[in-house]
Design a protein around this motif. Structure first.
Motif, PDB file in Angstrom:
ATOM      1  N   ALA A   1       1.003  -1.626  -0.105  1.00 51.61           N
ATOM      2  CA  ALA A   1       0.182   0.173   0.449  1.00 51.61           C
ATOM      3  C   ALA A   1       0.465   1.146   0.312  1.00 51.61           C
ATOM      4  N   LYS A   2       1.648   0.805   0.674  1.00 47.17           N
ATOM      5  CA  LYS A   2       2.587   2.015   0.977  1.00 47.17           C
ATOM      6  C   LYS A   2       3.983   2.412   0.142  1.00 47.17           C
ATOM      7  N   ASN A   3       4.295   4.247  -0.070  1.00 42.61           N
ATOM      8  CA  ASN A   3       5.648   3.955  -0.272  1.00 42.61           C
ATOM      9  C   ASN A   3       6.168   3.073  -1.545  1.00 42.61           C
ATOM     10  N   ILE A   4       4.710   3.594  -2.364  1.00 33.60           N
ATOM     11  CA  ILE A   4       5.427   2.914  -4.139  1.00 33.60           C
ATOM     12  C   ILE A   4       5.170   4.104  -5.182  1.00 33.60           C
ATOM     13  N   LEU A   5       5.375   4.415  -6.034  1.00 32.40           N
ATOM     14  CA  LEU A   5       4.772   4.726  -7.501  1.00 32.40           C
ATOM     15  C   LEU A   5       3.745   4.214  -7.731  1.00 32.40           C
ATOM     16  N   LYS A   6       2.713   4.632  -7.627  1.00 31.63           N
ATOM     17  CA  LYS A   6       1.221   3.902  -8.123  1.00 31.63           C
ATOM     18  C   LYS A   6       1.281   3.760  -9.431  1.00 31.63           C
ATOM     19  N   GLY A   7       1.364   1.864  -9.642  1.00 31.06           N
ATOM     20  CA  GLY A   7       2.084   1.989 -10.928  1.00 31.06           C
ATOM     21  C   GLY A   7       0.310   1.838 -11.286  1.00 31.06           C
ATOM     22  N   ILE A   8       0.604   2.299 -13.303  1.00 29.06           N
ATOM     23  CA  ILE A   8      -0.991   1.882 -14.205  1.00 29.06           C
ATOM     24  C   ILE A   8      -0.930   0.175 -14.207  1.00 29.06           C
ATOM     25  N   THR A   9      -0.495  -0.243 -14.298  1.00 27.66           N
ATOM     26  CA  THR A   9      -0.154  -1.829 -14.703  1.00 27.66           C
ATOM     27  C   THR A   9      -1.107  -2.602 -13.082  1.00 27.66           C
ATOM     28  N   ARG A  10       0.291  -1.785 -11.562  1.00 29.53           N
ATOM     29  CA  ARG A  10      -0.408  -2.258 -10.568  1.00 29.53           C
ATOM     30  C   ARG A  10      -2.214  -1.996 -10.814  1.00 29.53           C
ATOM     31  N   LYS A  11      -2.355  -0.649 -10.809  1.00 32.79           N
ATOM     32  CA  LYS A  11      -4.307  -0.296 -11.105  1.00 32.79           C
ATOM     33  C   LYS A  11      -4.564  -1.348 -11.597  1.00 32.79           C
ATOM     34  N   ASN A  12      -4.165  -1.602 -12.930  1.00 33.22           N
ATOM     35  CA  ASN A  12      -5.582  -2.762 -14.162  1.00 33.22           C
ATOM     36  C   ASN A  12      -4.994  -4.352 -13.645  1.00 33.22           C
ATOM     37  N   VAL A  13      -3.787  -4.834 -13.187  1.00 30.07           N
ATOM     38  CA  VAL A  13      -4.372  -5.435 -12.078  1.00 30.07           C
ATOM     39  C   VAL A  13      -4.991  -5.990 -11.048  1.00 30.07           C
ATOM     40  N   LEU A  14      -5.032  -4.766 -10.833  1.00 26.14           N
ATOM     41  CA  LEU A  14      -5.874  -4.753  -9.166  1.00 26.14           C
ATOM     42  C   LEU A  14      -7.133  -5.527  -9.607  1.00 26.14           C
ATOM     43  N   THR A  15      -7.633  -4.414 -10.508  1.00 23.18           N
ATOM     44  CA  THR A  15      -9.031  -4.191 -10.943  1.00 23.18           C
ATOM     45  C   THR A  15      -9.174  -5.653 -11.661  1.00 23.18           C
ATOM     46  N   LEU A  16      -8.868  -6.647 -12.542  1.00 26.77           N
ATOM     47  CA  LEU A  16      -8.847  -7.615 -12.923  1.00 26.77           C
ATOM     48  C   LEU A  16      -8.573  -8.566 -11.981  1.00 26.77           C
ATOM     49  N   ALA A  17      -7.628  -8.536 -11.107  1.00 29.42           N
ATOM     50  CA  ALA A  17      -7.665  -9.558  -9.893  1.00 29.42           C
ATOM     51  C   ALA A  17      -9.155  -9.546  -9.744  1.00 29.42           C
ATOM     52  N   GLY A  18      -9.623  -8.216  -8.584  1.00 29.37           N
ATOM     53  CA  GLY A  18     -10.886  -8.247  -8.006  1.00 29.37           C
ATOM     54  C   GLY A  18     -12.032  -9.004  -9.146  1.00 29.37           C
TER      55      GLY A  18
END
Ligand SMILES: Cc1ncc(COP(=O)(O)O)c(C=O)c1O
Length: 285
Positions: free
Chosen positions: A198-215
């Motif tokens: 959750a913390k101390n990261i760059l909020k990756g655009i791929t991370r965002k997409n993967v979180l949505t897909l994983a959900g």
């Protein structure tokens, strides 16, 4: 594919041949490593998830007190122009905003904007099928939420990485995992929950997409992850614009799961590729 000497770039207000794009030595990026950037993947002429990348670029600039010389619309027009001129089937569009030509070598002046577009090669099917070994390092990026041009630690660790037979470095400060120099980190727990820091990261655009897909398929959690949990994970993988999803099969000396890419990592990669393809074909219509 056109060779690099036929490519065009945006350089301080003008579209020029890439070979002519340059900055004066007084620029704060040269003098102090001060600047921000962002990097959009362009497939078949379609800049994928462009809005997300532009949002992050403007936010990085704001957090580093750098004002973009172009409006969002003007920036989009330059990107479209370069895509049209360069005609690259698969490419990375890099927008770089520097501290400008500084009179005293320390105080930012009018920021300079450069945009380049270069061919991009994604990880091979063999690389994905094999997965990668990684090492860990006790570190956290200076301003993690900003995509700064400073990658000193990651670059300095390249020799150590090579000597250890690994391919990436996972930063963990005091045992709490954050990210890689250029990618985000995910693990899959033994009960198939997909987790990312959750913390101390760059909020990756791929991370965002993967979180949505994983959900759509699994339980997801965004929370702190300690290194001990990584070593006991069922699966681990990294995400980034240029790598999409790359399975991790070893962390330092410990094999992850069975030491081969996990099913969930590969399923999510397939979902991500399909999402990108959908976007490309929707733009082509
Ligand atoms: C520090 C850092 N973390 C994570 C990422 C991954 O972000 P994205 O998925 O937007 O490429 C990057 C990308 O270069 C990065 O520099």
């Amino acid at each position: 594919m056109p060779s690099n000497d036929k490519l065009f770039a945006y350089n301080l207000g003008q579209i020029v041949p890439l070979s002519e794009a340059r900055l004066h030595v007084s620029d704060l990026s040269v003098q102090r490593g001060y600047g921000v950037f962002d990097f959009v993947k362009v497939q078949q002429g379609c800049p994928l998830f462009l809005d997300d990348y532009l949002n992050r670029f403007f936010q990085s600039a704001q957090l580093m007190h750098l004002e973009l010389p172009l409006s969002r619309e003007e920036l989009q027009q330059v990107i479209a122009k370069l895509i049209d001129l360069n005609q690259l089937p698969e490419a990375g569009m890099k927008m770089i905003l520097t501290g400008g030509y500084s009179e005293d070598g320390f105080t930012p002046m009018n920021p300079n904007l450069l945009i380049t577009q270069l061919p991009l090669t994604l990880p091979s099917a063999e690389k994905v099928a094999k997965g990668i070994p990684i090492m860990t390092h006790d570190y956290v990026r200076e301003v993690p939420e900003v995509k700064t041009i400073n990658y000193s630690m990651g670059i300095r660790l390249l020799q150590e990485q090579k000597a250890s037979g690994t391919e990436e470095v996972l930063y963990a400060k005091n045992g709490v995992v954050s990210e890689f120099p250029r990618c985000n980190f995910f693990l899959v727990t033994q009960d198939n929950t997909v987790v990312t820091p959750a913390k101390n990261i760059l909020k990756g655009i791929t991370r965002k997409n993967v979180l949505t897909l994983a959900g759509h398929r699994y339980k997801t959690e965004v929370r702190d992850i300690r290194l001990e949990e990584v070593l006991q994970a069922k699966e681990c993988f990294l995400t980034s614009t240029t790598k999409r999803i790359l399975p991790i099969v070893r962390v330092d000396d410990v094999l992850i799961g069975t030491g081969t890419p996990g099913k969930i990592s590969l399923q999510l990669l397939q979902d991500l590729v399909e999402l990108e393809e959908k976007m490309v074909s929707a733009t082509a219509k």
